[in-house]
Design an enzyme around this catalytic site. Structure first.
Site, PDB file in Angstrom:
ATOM      1  N   TYR A 170       0.833  -1.205   0.000  1.00 23.12           N
ATOM      2  CA  TYR A 170       0.000   0.000   0.000  1.00 23.12           C
ATOM      3  C   TYR A 170       0.865   1.252   0.000  1.00 23.12           C
ATOM      4  O   TYR A 170       0.658   2.179  -0.797  1.00 23.12           O
ATOM      5  CB  TYR A 170      -0.918  -0.009   1.219  1.00 23.12           C
ATOM      6  CG  TYR A 170      -1.939   1.106   1.241  1.00 23.12           C
ATOM      7  CD1 TYR A 170      -3.015   1.106   0.353  1.00 23.12           C
ATOM      8  CD2 TYR A 170      -1.841   2.152   2.164  1.00 23.12           C
ATOM      9  CE1 TYR A 170      -3.962   2.113   0.375  1.00 23.12           C
ATOM     10  CE2 TYR A 170      -2.782   3.158   2.200  1.00 23.12           C
ATOM     11  CZ  TYR A 170      -3.842   3.141   1.302  1.00 23.12           C
ATOM     12  OH  TYR A 170      -4.769   4.151   1.324  1.00 23.12           O
ATOM     13  N   LYS A 174       1.036   3.874  -3.198  1.00 25.63           N
ATOM     14  CA  LYS A 174       0.551   5.241  -3.005  1.00 25.63           C
ATOM     15  C   LYS A 174       1.674   6.264  -3.218  1.00 25.63           C
ATOM     16  O   LYS A 174       1.427   7.376  -3.707  1.00 25.63           O
ATOM     17  CB  LYS A 174      -0.060   5.401  -1.611  1.00 25.63           C
ATOM     18  CG  LYS A 174      -1.413   4.717  -1.453  1.00 25.63           C
ATOM     19  CD  LYS A 174      -2.453   5.276  -2.403  1.00 25.63           C
ATOM     20  CE  LYS A 174      -3.834   4.698  -2.139  1.00 25.63           C
ATOM     21  NZ  LYS A 174      -4.887   5.253  -3.023  1.00 25.63           N
TER      22      LYS A 174
END
Length: 251
Positions: A170, A174
């Site tokens: 993640y 991102k």
């Protein structure tokens, strides 16, 4: 046509969570026409019907699009062009945590997270840019919904309360989305477009089992409402920035 005088906004991953709430808040204004993007046709139709039951003054229609599938994105762009010929704003909201199933190897989880969280938004913007270029709005806008977890500076900050959170797929995907935002700001800024990365903070959503109010997540309406302001032009002076509700994150 009835949508010619409306602001058309495409929101990916809008059948639930922040995307759904953003759609609902935008539809409170009759000038808005929301294209509700959903990977699942069934869930998307249910979300559209729920919004229509609320008798909001705006207009909503479903766009079936899987941001991890290049062909699905191309098909969606073609359908939107055929039906509406343009869009005025694009919100890349669809995302996954990249942590499930936990039995998957790190390479598999990384690949899945990048495909949805960064590669997908890149392809979505590239595919829909010709429709944004036909916008009747003075300023087309792109919002990439990101996370403070993608900030390299915050990851290295020992005072950051979330430093112990690993979520490597993640975080990495991102961080890539943040770089994509900078690239899009550079490319489209000279055209008069405004591009933003926006972090809604720890918000109740379907992203993971942790994103629940009883576990400390803020209400979904609080995570979505700043995006309404961004789309309304209230933060155009921060074009190219890594925004959150109260200011900006360090890259």
């Amino acid at each position: 046509m009835p949508f010619n005088d409306k602001i058309i906004t495409l929101i990916t991953g809008a059948n639930g969570g922040i995307g759904f709430e953003l759609a609902s808040q935008l539809l409170a204004d009759g000038k808005n026409f929301v294209l509700l993007g959903s990977r699942s046709q069934e869930k998307g139709e249910a979300a559209v019907q729920e919004l229509k039951k609320r008798s909001l003054p705006g207009t909503v229609e479903l766009v079936q699009v899987d941001v991890s599938d290049e062909q699905s994105i191309a098909k969606a762009a073609g359908e939107v062009e055929e039906k509406y010929s343009r869009i005025d704003a694009l919100v890349n909201n669809a995302a996954i945590a990249g942590e499930t199933p936990p039995t998957h190897s790190l390479p598999r989880r990384l690949t899945a997270a990048f495909l949805t969280n960064s590669t997908g938004p890149a392809i979505v913007v590239e595919s829909f840019a010709p429709l944004l270029s036909k916008s009747t709005a003075k300023t087309p806008r792109i919002v990439n919904v990101t996370s403070g977890a993608g900030s390299i500076s915050l990851r290295l900050d020992s005072e950051n309360p979330h430093q112990q959170m690993k979520v490597v797929p993640y975080r990495m995907s991102k961080a890539a989305l943040n770089m994509l935002t900078a690239c899009q700001a550079y490319e489209y800024g000279p055209l008069g477009w405004k591009v933003f990365a926006f972090c809604p903070g720890f918000t109740a959503s379907g992203l993971s089992d942790m994103n629940k109010e009883e576990l400390g997540a803020k209400p979904t309406r609080e995570g979505a409402s700043p995006i309404v302001d961004i789309l309304a032009g209230k933060r155009d002076g921060e074009h190219g920035g890594f925004l959150h509700a109260g200011g900006q994150h360090p890259w």
